[in-house]
Design an enzyme around this catalytic site. Structure first.
Site, PDB file in Angstrom:
ATOM      1  N   CYS A   1     -16.944  82.084 -15.427  1.00 40.80           N
ATOM      2  CA  CYS A   1     -16.405  82.996 -16.438  1.00 40.80           C
ATOM      3  C   CYS A   1     -14.885  82.994 -16.426  1.00 40.80           C
ATOM      4  O   CYS A   1     -14.262  83.652 -15.577  1.00 40.80           O
ATOM      5  CB  CYS A   1     -16.944  84.402 -16.180  1.00 40.80           C
ATOM      6  SG  CYS A   1     -16.283  85.623 -17.316  1.00 40.80           S
TER       7      CYS A   1
ATOM      8  N   CYS B   1     -13.341  86.468 -17.060  1.00 40.17           N
ATOM      9  CA  CYS B   1     -13.380  87.398 -15.918  1.00 40.17           C
ATOM     10  C   CYS B   1     -12.389  86.985 -14.833  1.00 40.17           C
ATOM     11  O   CYS B   1     -11.722  87.826 -14.240  1.00 40.17           O
ATOM     12  CB  CYS B   1     -14.769  87.424 -15.281  1.00 40.17           C
ATOM     13  SG  CYS B   1     -16.138  87.331 -16.420  1.00 40.17           S
ATOM     14  N   ASP B   2     -12.317  85.688 -14.549  1.00 42.04           N
ATOM     15  CA  ASP B   2     -11.617  85.240 -13.338  1.00 42.04           C
ATOM     16  C   ASP B   2     -10.327  84.464 -13.605  1.00 42.04           C
ATOM     17  O   ASP B   2      -9.575  84.183 -12.663  1.00 42.04           O
ATOM     18  CB  ASP B   2     -12.556  84.343 -12.503  1.00 42.04           C
ATOM     19  CG  ASP B   2     -13.816  85.089 -12.092  1.00 42.04           C
ATOM     20  OD1 ASP B   2     -13.730  86.313 -11.899  1.00 42.04           O
ATOM     21  OD2 ASP B   2     -14.875  84.450 -11.974  1.00 42.04           O
TER      22      ASP B   2
END
Ligand code: NAP
Length: 315
Positions: free
Chosen positions: A131, A134-135
């Site tokens: 992701c 997200c990261d």
């Protein structure tokens, strides 16, 4: 009691909930994880008709609010089993609760496919990610690689290229499934390098890097490099990257429901554009259905079709 139980709070499930509520029926949505499904992993959605650009998270939040403000109930619990109970379907959850309704819509989506190579699980969260939204922020100013050739990989690479020093796009062939427009935009980026006809064959931690002759200082417990193998020549190449974003597609997760809906050999629930399964009262919507085009727009479309069919079935 609800009229329609919807399993999955992704774009298909939440769209179905909106249509069920607006048809004057009560929807209960069961979600195993968090609402939004795969779209929350998409940095920018730019192909949903009527919305020029929106982050996947904002889109999911808007859907969730729209569904719940219309009165849809959402319970965060994993549906694990469906059984016929007289004229109703009973859905049993991981926490051993059970819910009954005359109609059920399966909108379970799909989960990220894994590469299946050594240390993939051990390094997930330590440099390996599925992701970028997200990261990605953890890799600001660093070199990363994205593996895949679909829209997710191309959009992830575009997103990462805005913050990372270098982005390698590793793809197993020369042709891409992703949109040509995004591909062209990526090709124009100076910090993006395409590594084509190549597969990721090894994940190296900081501890392994000395072995391949790197003089850099690396955390021994985190990803420090990947080995890619050229499919044409068989040659291996080491790419020193601190992040690897794996974006090689999704797989459905419908085994729990195989006894109430026919699955195709890949595990997708068999249904046509009418979203009807082979069991009366069981409908399917979104990426978990057998279909050609898996897009946000088609997930929403399925949600509407399945919801109206389910409401007509409930009567
Ligand atoms: P995808 O379109 O299925 O692409 C997966 C990519 O990974 C393909 O390039 C495939 O290569 C490669 N791949 C598959 N298995 C592999 C393996 N074991 N090793 C190495 N490479 C592998 O998946 P996706 O990009 O996640 O997209 C899924 C669906 O969501 C698509 O319909 C996509 O259009 C849609 N999507 C839409 C948006 C949007 O609307 N904004 C954003 C993201 C995704 P091959 O091409 O060689 O098979």
């Amino acid at each position: 009691m609800s009229d329609v139980i919807i399993i999955g709070a992704g774009p298909a499930g939440l769209s179905a909930a909106i249509y069920v509520q607006r048809a004057g029926k009560q929807a209960l949505v069961l979600e195993a994880m968090t609402f939004g499904g795969q779209i929350v992993n998409t940095p920018e959605v730019e192909n949903y008709p009527g919305i020029k650009s929106i982050s996947g998270f904002d889109f999911a939040m808007a859907l969730y609010e729209q569904a719940t403000e219309l009165g849809a109930q959402v319970v965060f619990d994993k549906a694990v089993h469906i059984v016929k109970s007289d004229k109703l379907w009973r859905v049993v959850t991981a926490s051993e609760a059970s819910y009954e309704a005359p109609a059920v819509i399966l909108a379970t989506g799909a989960k990220n496919r894994k590469l299946g190579i050594e240390r993939e699980d051990a390094l997930t969260g330590f440099g390996v990610s599925y992701c970028a939204t997200c990261d990605g922020a953890f890799f600001k100013g660093k070199a990363v690689a994205v593996n895949g050739g679909g829209n997710t990989a191309l959009e992830d690479a575009m997103f990462l290229s805005n913050a990372c020093s270098k982005v390698y796009v590793v793809h197993r062939r020369e042709g891409f499934r992703g949109e040509p427009q995004t591909l062209e935009a990526l090709r124009a980026k100076e910090n993006v390098e395409f590594v084509l006809n190549a597969t990721v064959t090894r994940l190296l931690s900081g501890a392994d890097l000395a072995e391949v002759g790197s003089s850099g200082v690396h955390d021994p417990n985190r990803l420090a490099a990947i080995e890619v193998t050229d499919k044409m020549t068989g040659e291996d190449r080491i790419l020193e990257v601190e992040g690897l974003f794996i974006a090689i597609g999704q797989e459905p997760e419908n085994r729990d429901f195989a006894d109430v809906a026919e699955l195709d050999p890949a595990g997708y629930i068999v249904a046509g554009e009418d979203c009807m399964t082979n069991s009366p009262g069981i409908f399917v919507a979104g990426d978990c259905r057998t279909k050609q085009v898996r897009q946000l727009a088609t997930a929403a479309s399925d949600g509407a079709v399945a919801a109206l069919a389910a409401c007509a079935y409930v009567g």
